[in-house]
Design a protein around this motif. Sequence first.
Motif, PDB file in Angstrom:
ATOM      1  N   TRP A  37      -0.072   4.507   7.535  1.00 26.75           N
ATOM      2  CA  TRP A  37      -0.628   3.377   6.785  1.00 26.75           C
ATOM      3  C   TRP A  37      -0.066   2.051   7.286  1.00 26.75           C
ATOM      4  CZ3 TRP A  37      -4.472   1.566   4.493  1.00 26.75           C
ATOM      5  CH2 TRP A  37      -4.409   0.555   3.544  1.00 26.75           C
ATOM      6  N   SER A  38       1.128   2.039   7.814  1.00 31.34           N
ATOM      7  CA  SER A  38       1.679   0.795   8.348  1.00 31.34           C
ATOM      8  C   SER A  38       0.913   0.315   9.578  1.00 31.34           C
ATOM      9  CB  SER A  38       3.162   0.988   8.697  1.00 31.34           C
ATOM     10  OG  SER A  38       3.315   1.995   9.682  1.00 31.34           O
ATOM     11  N   GLU A  39       0.278   1.229  10.303  1.00 32.99           N
ATOM     12  CA  GLU A  39      -0.483   0.862  11.500  1.00 32.99           C
ATOM     13  C   GLU A  39      -1.924   0.477  11.171  1.00 32.99           C
ATOM     14  OE1 GLU A  39       0.762   0.638  14.484  1.00 32.99           O
ATOM     15  OE2 GLU A  39       2.756   1.365  13.934  1.00 32.99           O
ATOM     16  N   THR A  40      -2.488   1.017  10.117  1.00 35.69           N
ATOM     17  CA  THR A  40      -3.904   0.799   9.812  1.00 35.69           C
ATOM     18  C   THR A  40      -4.131  -0.139   8.643  1.00 35.69           C
ATOM     19  OG1 THR A  40      -3.936   2.738   8.348  1.00 35.69           O
ATOM     20  CG2 THR A  40      -4.463   3.095  10.673  1.00 35.69           C
ATOM     21  N   ASN A  41      -3.089  -0.583   7.988  1.00 33.83           N
ATOM     22  CA  ASN A  41      -3.258  -1.385   6.775  1.00 33.83           C
ATOM     23  C   ASN A  41      -4.027  -2.668   7.051  1.00 33.83           C
ATOM     24  OD1 ASN A  41      -3.024  -2.757   4.380  1.00 33.83           O
ATOM     25  ND2 ASN A  41      -0.834  -3.063   4.481  1.00 33.83           N
ATOM     26  N   SER A  42      -3.523  -3.489   7.959  1.00 36.68           N
ATOM     27  CA  SER A  42      -4.149  -4.787   8.220  1.00 36.68           C
ATOM     28  C   SER A  42      -5.539  -4.632   8.818  1.00 36.68           C
ATOM     29  CB  SER A  42      -3.256  -5.613   9.153  1.00 36.68           C
ATOM     30  OG  SER A  42      -3.050  -4.929  10.382  1.00 36.68           O
ATOM     31  N   VAL A  43      -5.717  -3.661   9.724  1.00 38.27           N
ATOM     32  CA  VAL A  43      -7.025  -3.462  10.365  1.00 38.27           C
ATOM     33  C   VAL A  43      -8.065  -3.020   9.344  1.00 38.27           C
ATOM     34  CG1 VAL A  43      -8.273  -2.041  12.020  1.00 38.27           C
ATOM     35  CG2 VAL A  43      -6.056  -2.995  12.629  1.00 38.27           C
ATOM     36  N   ASP A  49     -12.801  -6.189   4.004  1.00 44.82           N
ATOM     37  CA  ASP A  49     -13.064  -7.505   3.435  1.00 44.82           C
ATOM     38  C   ASP A  49     -14.252  -8.171   4.117  1.00 44.82           C
ATOM     39  OD1 ASP A  49     -12.664  -9.540   1.673  1.00 44.82           O
ATOM     40  OD2 ASP A  49     -10.907 -10.369   2.663  1.00 44.82           O
ATOM     41  N   ASN A  50     -14.360  -8.046   5.434  1.00 46.78           N
ATOM     42  CA  ASN A  50     -15.506  -8.615   6.150  1.00 46.78           C
ATOM     43  C   ASN A  50     -16.811  -7.962   5.718  1.00 46.78           C
ATOM     44  OD1 ASN A  50     -13.675 -10.191   7.539  1.00 46.78           O
ATOM     45  ND2 ASN A  50     -13.654  -8.894   9.350  1.00 46.78           N
ATOM     46  N   PHE A  51     -16.791  -6.640   5.617  1.00 46.24           N
ATOM     47  CA  PHE A  51     -18.015  -5.937   5.260  1.00 46.24           C
ATOM     48  C   PHE A  51     -18.472  -6.280   3.846  1.00 46.24           C
ATOM     49  CE2 PHE A  51     -19.698  -2.233   2.974  1.00 46.24           C
ATOM     50  CZ  PHE A  51     -20.920  -2.104   3.603  1.00 46.24           C
ATOM     51  N   LEU A  52     -17.564  -6.312   2.894  1.00 46.81           N
ATOM     52  CA  LEU A  52     -17.939  -6.606   1.515  1.00 46.81           C
ATOM     53  C   LEU A  52     -18.425  -8.036   1.364  1.00 46.81           C
ATOM     54  CD1 LEU A  52     -15.107  -4.748  -0.432  1.00 46.81           C
ATOM     55  CD2 LEU A  52     -17.452  -4.004  -0.032  1.00 46.81           C
ATOM     56  N   SER A  53     -17.872  -8.961   2.143  1.00 49.33           N
ATOM     57  CA  SER A  53     -18.360 -10.342   2.119  1.00 49.33           C
ATOM     58  C   SER A  53     -19.797 -10.419   2.584  1.00 49.33           C
ATOM     59  CB  SER A  53     -17.467 -11.226   2.990  1.00 49.33           C
ATOM     60  OG  SER A  53     -16.130 -11.200   2.538  1.00 49.33           O
ATOM     61  N   LEU A  54     -20.156  -9.605   3.566  1.00 49.45           N
ATOM     62  CA  LEU A  54     -21.531  -9.601   4.073  1.00 49.45           C
ATOM     63  C   LEU A  54     -22.468  -8.862   3.130  1.00 49.45           C
ATOM     64  CD1 LEU A  54     -23.550 -10.139   6.413  1.00 49.45           C
ATOM     65  CD2 LEU A  54     -22.807  -7.970   7.399  1.00 49.45           C
ATOM     66  N   GLU A  98      -5.559  -5.784  -3.654  1.00 43.00           N
ATOM     67  CA  GLU A  98      -4.702  -4.748  -4.220  1.00 43.00           C
ATOM     68  C   GLU A  98      -4.438  -3.636  -3.217  1.00 43.00           C
ATOM     69  OE1 GLU A  98      -4.527  -1.933  -8.256  1.00 43.00           O
ATOM     70  OE2 GLU A  98      -6.275  -3.203  -7.822  1.00 43.00           O
ATOM     71  N   LEU A  99      -5.439  -3.278  -2.423  1.00 41.90           N
ATOM     72  CA  LEU A  99      -5.248  -2.255  -1.397  1.00 41.90           C
ATOM     73  C   LEU A  99      -4.283  -2.731  -0.317  1.00 41.90           C
ATOM     74  CD1 LEU A  99      -6.135   0.513  -0.200  1.00 41.90           C
ATOM     75  CD2 LEU A  99      -7.986  -0.714   0.966  1.00 41.90           C
ATOM     76  N   ARG A 100      -4.376  -4.002   0.033  1.00 33.77           N
ATOM     77  CA  ARG A 100      -3.491  -4.539   1.059  1.00 33.77           C
ATOM     78  C   ARG A 100      -2.037  -4.581   0.611  1.00 33.77           C
ATOM     79  NH1 ARG A 100      -5.216  -8.033   5.271  1.00 33.77           N
ATOM     80  NH2 ARG A 100      -7.172  -8.349   4.120  1.00 33.77           N
ATOM     81  N   SER A 101      -1.816  -4.678  -0.698  1.00 39.40           N
ATOM     82  CA  SER A 101      -0.460  -4.793  -1.226  1.00 39.40           C
ATOM     83  C   SER A 101       0.249  -3.457  -1.397  1.00 39.40           C
ATOM     84  CB  SER A 101      -0.493  -5.515  -2.580  1.00 39.40           C
ATOM     85  OG  SER A 101      -1.217  -4.754  -3.540  1.00 39.40           O
ATOM     86  N   LEU A 102      -0.418  -2.351  -1.127  1.00 34.71           N
ATOM     87  CA  LEU A 102       0.230  -1.052  -1.264  1.00 34.71           C
ATOM     88  C   LEU A 102       1.345  -0.915  -0.234  1.00 34.71           C
ATOM     89  CD1 LEU A 102      -2.836   1.305  -1.872  1.00 34.71           C
ATOM     90  CD2 LEU A 102      -1.273   0.329  -3.554  1.00 34.71           C
ATOM     91  N   PRO A 103       2.440  -0.228  -0.570  1.00 30.06           N
ATOM     92  CA  PRO A 103       3.591  -0.137   0.354  1.00 30.06           C
ATOM     93  C   PRO A 103       3.208   0.589   1.638  1.00 30.06           C
ATOM     94  CG  PRO A 103       3.862   1.344  -1.511  1.00 30.06           C
ATOM     95  CD  PRO A 103       2.693   0.478  -1.844  1.00 30.06           C
ATOM     96  N   VAL A 104       3.761   0.085   2.731  1.00 26.43           N
ATOM     97  CA  VAL A 104       3.456   0.643   4.050  1.00 26.43           C
ATOM     98  C   VAL A 104       4.576   1.534   4.563  1.00 26.43           C
ATOM     99  CG1 VAL A 104       1.968  -1.290   4.664  1.00 26.43           C
ATOM    100  CG2 VAL A 104       4.415  -1.403   5.190  1.00 26.43           C
ATOM    101  N   GLU A 105       5.687   1.595   3.873  1.00 27.76           N
ATOM    102  CA  GLU A 105       6.806   2.408   4.314  1.00 27.76           C
ATOM    103  C   GLU A 105       7.156   3.424   3.245  1.00 27.76           C
ATOM    104  OE1 GLU A 105      10.003  -0.161   5.224  1.00 27.76           O
ATOM    105  OE2 GLU A 105       9.051  -1.063   6.995  1.00 27.76           O
TER     106      GLU A 105
END
Length: 539
Positions: A37-43, A49-54, A98-105
Motif C-alpha cells: 500500500w505504501s507503493e500504490t497509495n498515491s498512484v 480522484d481524476n476519474f470521479l471528477s470526470l 479518507e482513503l489517502r489518509s489510511l496508514p501505509v506502514e
Amino acid sequence: MSGRNRSCASASQVCRASSFARQPPRVLIVDVSPPWWSETNSVLCEALDNFLSLASSLDGPSRVPLLSLYAVNAQQECLLPFVQVKGNLVRLHSCVVELRSLPVEGCVRPRPDVLRQAVLDSLLQYKHYTRHTAPGTAPSSGAVEVTVLSSQPGRAVLRQLEQGLKDSDLVGLRRLVVVHIAVEQNLPEQELSLEQCSSEGVAEPEEDLMLGAEMDLQQVENSVVDVENVLKAWLHDQAGEKEHLQLCLPAPAQTPVCIKCDLQERLVSPALLPGTPDLGAKTESIRDFQPHSKSSSNQSPAPQRLRVIKALKAEGVCQSVLYGLPLLIRPTTCWQIDWDEMERNQQTFHALCHTLRTRDLFLLVRCDPQFGSGCNVSSYYVLQASASLSLLLTPVLTRELMLPCHLPVSNEDPPLTTLTLVESCLDQLEEDPVFNPLCLGSNLYPHLRMRGLLSRPYGSNSRSQGRGQRRDTNHPPEGSTSRQLQQRRARATVAPLPSVPPPKPARPPLTLSRPCPRAPSLRLIDGDDDDDDENAACS
C-alpha cells in the motif's frame, strides 16, 4: 446560442436517451495491506480522484449510476456506501481523501477471508439499498459489478475468492474483476516471495471453479494512466443484450451478407463537459473558436494564438483521436495590414503548406488560454495541409478524455471461403476516383418544409390574419388620403445618405511567383451514356 445551451445540444447528439440504460452499480474494493500500500497509495488515489471528477461532471445519461468503496486490511471498512456518482463530487472527493489518509506502514497480515467478506457485504448492502429506494430510481441493471484492486499476485487472489465464494449466494453479482497492480519490491532474500506469502493456505484445485458470475483477472502497471484506464472502462456502454448495428453488404448471389457489430466510444466528448468552452469541442464557426473578450464592445478581440509544439508523421496520426468539425485556415486579407507585409505573409503560408505536403507532415498546435479568461485549460489541434492554399484545423483529444481501447491485431489471413464471399460483395459496388458530395441527398429540404408547415398556425386565426393584411393593403387608413399614402411610400423607399465615408476600395489579388495547383474539381466524369442524366442532375 449561449455556450451552455450549445453544449447541451451537442450532448444530446452524442448520447441517445436510450444509451447507458443497463449500466451496473459498481463496487470498488481496495487492498490497503502493507507493504504494497505504501507503493500504490498515491498512484491509486490520484487516478481515482481524476476519474470521479470526470464521471460526476458528465452531462447526459449516467454512466456510473452507483458506487461503493471498501478498504480491506486486517478487516473490511466501508468508506463509501452506495451513492450516486453524477453531481456528487463533494462526497466522492471526501472518500478519496479518507482513503489517502489510511496508514501505509505496518506489519498486520490480512486475513484470508477478508476479501470474501467485503464482496458478500457489498451484495447485501446493495440489496438493502434497492429495498429502501423509491421505485424507478434504482439502476435497471439489478446485478453488481465488483472490482478488487490489489498488489498481491492476482492468481492467488482470484483462487482465494473462488474458494471462498463457491458456496455463497451470488445472484446479485454480475461480474468480479481482480486487478493486480504490479509493484517492484526489493525484499531481502531470506523473506518469502510475494507468491508464497499470498498463496499460503490456498489450495490449488485441479480444475477451475465455475461460479454463477463471470470472473476476470487483469494486470496493470503501477501508474496513474493504467489505473485510470481500468476505471474509465466503466464509462463504456455495458448493454450487451443485442448488437448495436448491422452492416449489410450487397448480396453476390441472392445470399444476404449481414455483419453484426458493436459500437464503442474512443473518447469522452468535450460537449458533455459543462463550463469548459476552451476544450475545442465546438468548431462549427470562427465564433466558436475565438474566446469571448472582456474588452469594450467597440474594440475587436485579440487574435487567438496557436503555438506549434511538434511535427507529426501523417501516417502516425490515428483518425480516432480527432473529433469535432474542422476549420479551414487561410492567409489573412485584413485591409489594415500593410501591402508588403501581407505579401510576405501569404508567401510564408504558401511555403508552409508546400513543406508539409512534401514531407507528409502534420503539425500539433496548442491553444493556450488568454490572460484574464478565468480558465487554465489548454486545447490541442492538428494542422493538415490541403491541396489548395489552406490548412485544416481539427481538434485532438487529450489524455483526460481518452477511453481505454484494446483492439486485437490479426496477422493471419481470413479463411479463403469467407474472403471470397466478401470480395464478391465488394466487386458489385461502383468505384469513384473522387468523392463528390453533390450527388448525395439526405431528404433534408422536404423534412424542413414539413416541419415548417406543421409548426405554422392553422385555422381561423391564420386566415383572419391574412384577410386583415389584404384589407390593409387595399384600403388606406382612416383619415389619410391616397396622395399622402403615396408620399409616405415614396419616402420609405428612398435610401438614407451614408453617415460615414465609403470604405477603401478592395486591393487587387496577390500573385505568387509560383502558381498554386488548382484543386481537383468535384464534378464526376463518367463515360457511360446511361449515367448522363444522373450526372446532370447531380451537377
